[in-house]
Write a protein that holds these residues in place. Structure first.
Motif, PDB file in Angstrom:
ATOM      1  N   THR A 175       0.835  -1.200   0.000  1.00 21.00           N
ATOM      2  CA  THR A 175       0.000   0.000   0.000  1.00 21.00           C
ATOM      3  C   THR A 175       0.872   1.252   0.000  1.00 21.00           C
ATOM      4  O   THR A 175       2.056   1.228   0.353  1.00 21.00           O
ATOM      5  CB  THR A 175      -0.903   0.034   1.232  1.00 21.00           C
ATOM      6  OG1 THR A 175      -0.083   0.209   2.407  1.00 21.00           O
ATOM      7  CG2 THR A 175      -1.716  -1.246   1.359  1.00 21.00           C
ATOM      8  N   ALA A 176       0.252   2.364  -0.357  1.00 20.91           N
ATOM      9  CA  ALA A 176       0.954   3.643  -0.300  1.00 20.91           C
ATOM     10  C   ALA A 176       1.363   3.972   1.132  1.00 20.91           C
ATOM     11  O   ALA A 176       2.414   4.572   1.364  1.00 20.91           O
ATOM     12  CB  ALA A 176       0.064   4.752  -0.863  1.00 20.91           C
ATOM     13  N   GLU A 177       0.553   3.577   2.113  1.00 22.12           N
ATOM     14  CA  GLU A 177       0.895   3.816   3.507  1.00 22.12           C
ATOM     15  C   GLU A 177       2.193   3.107   3.878  1.00 22.12           C
ATOM     16  O   GLU A 177       3.068   3.678   4.535  1.00 22.12           O
ATOM     17  CB  GLU A 177      -0.245   3.335   4.404  1.00 22.12           C
ATOM     18  CG  GLU A 177      -0.034   3.611   5.874  1.00 22.12           C
ATOM     19  CD  GLU A 177      -1.231   3.173   6.694  1.00 22.12           C
ATOM     20  OE1 GLU A 177      -1.647   3.941   7.580  1.00 22.12           O
ATOM     21  OE2 GLU A 177      -1.753   2.057   6.449  1.00 22.12           O
ATOM     22  N   GLN A 178       2.342   1.863   3.448  1.00 23.23           N
ATOM     23  CA  GLN A 178       3.565   1.119   3.741  1.00 23.23           C
ATOM     24  C   GLN A 178       4.781   1.759   3.079  1.00 23.23           C
ATOM     25  O   GLN A 178       5.839   1.910   3.703  1.00 23.23           O
ATOM     26  CB  GLN A 178       3.401  -0.326   3.269  1.00 23.23           C
ATOM     27  CG  GLN A 178       2.366  -1.122   4.040  1.00 23.23           C
ATOM     28  CD  GLN A 178       1.993  -2.424   3.358  1.00 23.23           C
ATOM     29  OE1 GLN A 178       2.380  -2.673   2.210  1.00 23.23           O
ATOM     30  NE2 GLN A 178       1.233  -3.268   4.033  1.00 23.23           N
ATOM     31  N   VAL A 179       4.622   2.139   1.814  1.00 24.97           N
ATOM     32  CA  VAL A 179       5.737   2.736   1.081  1.00 24.97           C
ATOM     33  C   VAL A 179       6.123   4.079   1.697  1.00 24.97           C
ATOM     34  O   VAL A 179       7.311   4.381   1.878  1.00 24.97           O
ATOM     35  CB  VAL A 179       5.377   2.885  -0.413  1.00 24.97           C
ATOM     36  CG1 VAL A 179       6.458   3.656  -1.166  1.00 24.97           C
ATOM     37  CG2 VAL A 179       5.183   1.506  -1.050  1.00 24.97           C
ATOM     38  N   LEU A 180       5.136   4.904   2.030  1.00 23.67           N
ATOM     39  CA  LEU A 180       5.420   6.197   2.647  1.00 23.67           C
ATOM     40  C   LEU A 180       6.129   6.040   3.994  1.00 23.67           C
ATOM     41  O   LEU A 180       7.084   6.758   4.302  1.00 23.67           O
ATOM     42  CB  LEU A 180       4.123   6.974   2.841  1.00 23.67           C
ATOM     43  CG  LEU A 180       3.499   7.604   1.591  1.00 23.67           C
ATOM     44  CD1 LEU A 180       2.024   7.907   1.835  1.00 23.67           C
ATOM     45  CD2 LEU A 180       4.237   8.873   1.219  1.00 23.67           C
ATOM     46  N   THR A 181       5.660   5.094   4.799  1.00 20.99           N
ATOM     47  CA  THR A 181       6.270   4.859   6.108  1.00 20.99           C
ATOM     48  C   THR A 181       7.719   4.427   5.951  1.00 20.99           C
ATOM     49  O   THR A 181       8.617   4.915   6.654  1.00 20.99           O
ATOM     50  CB  THR A 181       5.479   3.793   6.879  1.00 20.99           C
ATOM     51  OG1 THR A 181       4.133   4.234   7.052  1.00 20.99           O
ATOM     52  CG2 THR A 181       6.110   3.540   8.242  1.00 20.99           C
ATOM     53  N   PHE A 182       7.965   3.505   5.026  1.00 21.81           N
ATOM     54  CA  PHE A 182       9.337   3.053   4.777  1.00 21.81           C
ATOM     55  C   PHE A 182      10.209   4.211   4.313  1.00 21.81           C
ATOM     56  O   PHE A 182      11.334   4.392   4.806  1.00 21.81           O
ATOM     57  CB  PHE A 182       9.338   1.943   3.729  1.00 21.81           C
ATOM     58  CG  PHE A 182      10.726   1.530   3.298  1.00 21.81           C
ATOM     59  CD1 PHE A 182      11.413   0.547   3.987  1.00 21.81           C
ATOM     60  CD2 PHE A 182      11.349   2.141   2.218  1.00 21.81           C
ATOM     61  CE1 PHE A 182      12.693   0.171   3.606  1.00 21.81           C
ATOM     62  CE2 PHE A 182      12.627   1.779   1.831  1.00 21.81           C
ATOM     63  CZ  PHE A 182      13.309   0.788   2.527  1.00 21.81           C
ATOM     64  N   ASN A 183       9.700   5.003   3.372  1.00 24.78           N
ATOM     65  CA  ASN A 183      10.506   6.091   2.817  1.00 24.78           C
ATOM     66  C   ASN A 183      10.866   7.114   3.891  1.00 24.78           C
ATOM     67  O   ASN A 183      11.992   7.630   3.926  1.00 24.78           O
ATOM     68  CB  ASN A 183       9.772   6.762   1.670  1.00 24.78           C
ATOM     69  CG  ASN A 183       9.730   5.891   0.427  1.00 24.78           C
ATOM     70  OD1 ASN A 183      10.481   4.921   0.307  1.00 24.78           O
ATOM     71  ND2 ASN A 183       8.838   6.216  -0.503  1.00 24.78           N
ATOM     72  N   ALA A 239      15.017   9.255   7.581  1.00 22.37           N
ATOM     73  CA  ALA A 239      15.425   9.594   8.944  1.00 22.37           C
ATOM     74  C   ALA A 239      16.728   8.903   9.301  1.00 22.37           C
ATOM     75  O   ALA A 239      17.638   9.509   9.886  1.00 22.37           O
ATOM     76  CB  ALA A 239      14.320   9.201   9.924  1.00 22.37           C
ATOM     77  N   ILE A 240      16.853   7.618   8.954  1.00 25.17           N
ATOM     78  CA  ILE A 240      18.076   6.875   9.266  1.00 25.17           C
ATOM     79  C   ILE A 240      19.252   7.425   8.464  1.00 25.17           C
ATOM     80  O   ILE A 240      20.358   7.590   8.992  1.00 25.17           O
ATOM     81  CB  ILE A 240      17.871   5.372   8.982  1.00 25.17           C
ATOM     82  CG1 ILE A 240      16.837   4.799   9.952  1.00 25.17           C
ATOM     83  CG2 ILE A 240      19.191   4.620   9.099  1.00 25.17           C
ATOM     84  CD1 ILE A 240      16.479   3.348   9.676  1.00 25.17           C
ATOM     85  N   LEU A 299      18.735  -0.343   5.329  1.00 27.45           N
ATOM     86  CA  LEU A 299      17.304  -0.623   5.317  1.00 27.45           C
ATOM     87  C   LEU A 299      16.874  -0.999   3.902  1.00 27.45           C
ATOM     88  O   LEU A 299      17.274  -0.353   2.935  1.00 27.45           O
ATOM     89  CB  LEU A 299      16.535   0.615   5.775  1.00 27.45           C
ATOM     90  CG  LEU A 299      15.070   0.438   6.164  1.00 27.45           C
ATOM     91  CD1 LEU A 299      14.952  -0.427   7.419  1.00 27.45           C
ATOM     92  CD2 LEU A 299      14.434   1.803   6.414  1.00 27.45           C
ATOM     93  N   LYS A 300      16.064  -2.035   3.753  1.00 27.51           N
ATOM     94  CA  LYS A 300      15.619  -2.444   2.431  1.00 27.51           C
ATOM     95  C   LYS A 300      14.205  -3.009   2.520  1.00 27.51           C
ATOM     96  O   LYS A 300      13.729  -3.395   3.591  1.00 27.51           O
ATOM     97  CB  LYS A 300      16.567  -3.472   1.823  1.00 27.51           C
ATOM     98  CG  LYS A 300      16.721  -4.753   2.617  1.00 27.51           C
ATOM     99  CD  LYS A 300      17.703  -5.704   1.932  1.00 27.51           C
ATOM    100  CE  LYS A 300      17.794  -7.029   2.695  1.00 27.51           C
ATOM    101  NZ  LYS A 300      18.687  -8.002   1.995  1.00 27.51           N
ATOM    102  N   ALA A 301      13.541  -3.048   1.364  1.00 26.34           N
ATOM    103  CA  ALA A 301      12.168  -3.549   1.309  1.00 26.34           C
ATOM    104  C   ALA A 301      11.890  -4.100  -0.079  1.00 26.34           C
ATOM    105  O   ALA A 301      12.568  -3.760  -1.052  1.00 26.34           O
ATOM    106  CB  ALA A 301      11.171  -2.437   1.649  1.00 26.34           C
TER     107      ALA A 301
END
Length: 608
Positions: A86-94, A99-100, A110-112
């Motif tokens: 979902t866009a929510e998952q992608v936005l949260t990861f990005n 931040a990191i 970090l990877k996905a």
């Protein structure tokens, strides 16, 4: 190739916002994150590749399926919903990634891996029956293969670009389902593709669907990272999207980072410089769209865009979905580089200048409008500067209050437009009217208006209507890197090119409009080009020509040549204007399809 043949189209993301303990939310009062009451996008159900730059991964596989048994396919699809990103998952990861990276520097570690799924009109007919007939986009319903001739694709029976010869999506190998698997890690991507393929073989649903096409795409290795196979930087020009991604009033999807562009009420109207903010209904169904009749582009919106012909007051399963165009475009690097070399020798100039004039950007991505005589790699690499230009002169707008994440365009350059004199008339001196970037996104040029419902040409248009033809592009190169260069063209037999992918809510008015009335139209931009100084016997010579890079032209007896004018300075610093002929296609369509990318809610409640 910055638009129709573009690759990594996500602009660089903003900094993490200082002064807050939670990097996910900006400070209240930051003018780059104003308190607005634009629509809250339902990011929990919109698929992840559609908005906010999409997946933006180095590795991506296109997986095409044909549905064999509808009932078993629905059972299989139900088992895959939890894997759809979902866009929510992608936005949260990005946000976490940024931040990191800000705290630790690169690399983050970090990877996905992300997965999305889309369906052809034929597939929707199989899954929801007559409900699919309510779709209002006629191009989507007809399909890409049936529309190919309208798009200028080759019609000769033996032509590689004829749909009957496509590797996928042609007249006898239509893809019902398109899956995208994208990852930061090649091994992780391969494992996810294997998992999907293996899940289709498990009894009792092993006859649900068949994989008919599979191909990997990848961000090209250094020093070509972010470039396409012809050599030019991609991922430079992309619209911003209005709206919020949470109930927080200033949690905007696209930060407003350009303080120099504001509307009459002082509201910022761009993300990064040159990145106009558009209403989300241009890309996702169920949200307000651009108002093509608005006097002020910045703050005007039209009606809510719907996918199907229903009572607009009622919610529907197509909301939060988007239409996806997939084009497999083979790039003939040898022919393109040979044209550059031969033209440069004839005109006594640099092959890289020839390429810059054809594209409208230097290989670095620096726009020729701003640096017409030589490349500026630092400008090309700076996304606060490489998209900060127009073609006609814009009236000045006041600066807004400053923000800690404002884009600072620190480059001194030629004027940020192609206009000369006091009448604001563009001349094409720095960016030819036929150049690829100008053809595919003419910004504030006057352009042809297309045809009305009766096939009658409509008046030329300006920037307000131009913004109704934008797309969110998500392409990525496929195939090995060529050893060819503009100074030393090398021919090989390698199949390489671009997986062109673009999201929109009207294939007819976005992808096909750009292709038909801009890219393939030799009369494009002639209202803006009066006095363009390509003259013959004292008269300006028109038409100005096709898009030289991706333009498609069907002439008599299968002739595919395209002509176009460009202005340049030769090695003696003499300004010249010449008419050129591209005798063959450099970009050849070899597959694709039109698809609908539904919401997660629609996958759960309707399609399965």
């Amino acid at each position: 190739m910055a638009s129709l043949a573009s690759t990594r189209e996500a602009p660089a993301s903003p900094q993490i916002f200082p002064g807050t303990n939670d990097p996910a939310f900006p400070n209240v009062g930051d003018p780059a994150h104003p308190e607005i009451f634009e629509e809250e996008l339902k990011v929990h159900t919109i698929q992840g590749n559609v908005i906010d730059g999409g997946f933006n991964k180095d590795f991506q596989t296109v997986l095409c399926l044909k549905i064999d048994d509808v009932n078993n396919f629905k059972i299989w699809l139900r088992t895959q919903i939890g894997c759809i990103s979902t866009a929510e998952q992608v936005l949260t990861f990005n946000r976490l990634f940024k931040a990191i990276r800000k705290l630790r520097g690169e690399p983050t570690g970090l990877k996905a891996t992300w997965v999305n799924i889309s369906f052809s009109f034929t597939a929707l007919q199989l899954l929801v029956g007559s409900e699919a007939d309510k779709f209002v986009d006629t191009s989507f319903k007809e399909g890409l293969a049936a529309r190919a001739e309208t798009l200028g694709d080759p019609t000769s029976p033996d032509a590689e670009g004829n749909p009957q010869n496509w590797v996928v999506g042609g007249l006898d190998n239509e893809a019902h389902v398109l899956m995208l698997v994208a990852s930061d890690d090649h091994h992780d991507m391969v494992n996810e593709v294997y998992r999907i393929e293996n899940s289709l073989k498990i009894p009792p649903i092993s006859n649900s669907a068949t994989v008919i096409f599979k191909e990997e795409g990848t961000n090209l290795p250094a020093p070509l990272g972010g470039h396409e196979h012809f050599g030019t930087l991609d991922g430079v020009s992309q619209p911003g999207v209005r709206g919020r991604i949470s109930p927080v009033p200033n949690d905007v999807l696209t930060p407003r980072q350009n303080p120099e562009r504001v509307d009459s009420r002082g509201n910022r109207t761009q993300g990064k410089p040159g990145q106009d903010l558009l209403w989300p209904g241009e890309f996702v169904f169920g949200y307000p769209e651009q108002n093509k009749d608005a006097e002020e582009l910045e703050d005007s919106k039209g009606t809510v865009r719907k996918a199907v012909d229903i009572d607009l007051a009622q919610p529907h399963w197509t909301d939060n979905g988007s239409l996806l165009v997939f084009r497999r475009l083979r790039q003939d690097v040898f022919k393109f580089h040979s044209f550059q070399q031969q033209t440069a020798q004839t005109l006594q100039t640099d092959p890289l200048l020839v390429s810059a004039k054809l594209v409208g950007r230097w290989e670095s991505g620096a726009p020729t409008v701003r640096t017409p005589d030589q490349d500026n790699p630092a400008m090309g690499a700076d996304d606060c500067a490489n998209n900060d230009f127009g073609f006609n002169r814009d009236p000045a707008t006041p600066d807004s209050e400053s923000s800690v994440i404002d884009c600072q365009d620190k480059f001194q350059s030629a004027p940020k437009d192609d206009a000369t004199g006091s009448d604001n008339a563009a001349t094409g001196k720095r960016c030819p009217f036929a150049a690829h970037t100008r053809k595919t996104y003419p910004r504030n040029d006057l352009t042809p208006g297309g045809l009305d419902e009766n096939g009658v040409p409509t008046p030329e248009r300006g920037e307000v209507t131009t913004q109704t033809h934008r797309m969110l592009r998500r392409g990525i190169p496929y195939g090995e890197v060529s050893a060819s260069t503009p100074n030393n063209p090398v021919e090989d037999e390698v199949d390489r090119g671009l997986h062109f992918l673009a999201y929109q809510t009207s294939i007819t008015n976005q992808f096909e409009f750009v292709t038909r009335f801009w890219v393939n139209n030799p009369n494009f931009s002639e209202p803006a080009a009066e006095g363009h100084e390509c003259t013959k016997d004292g008269e300006s010579e028109l038409p100005l020509g096709h898009d030289p890079v991706i333009g498609q032209s069907n002439g008599p007896n299968g002739d595919r040549s395209r002509s176009f004018f460009i202005k340049f300075k030769d090695n003696n610093s003499q300004e010249r204007c010449e008419k050129f002929l591209a005798p063959e296609d450099w970009v050849i369509p070899t597959g694709g399809g039109y698809f609908f990318t539904p919401s997660i809610d629609a996958l759960k409640n309707v399609l399965t």
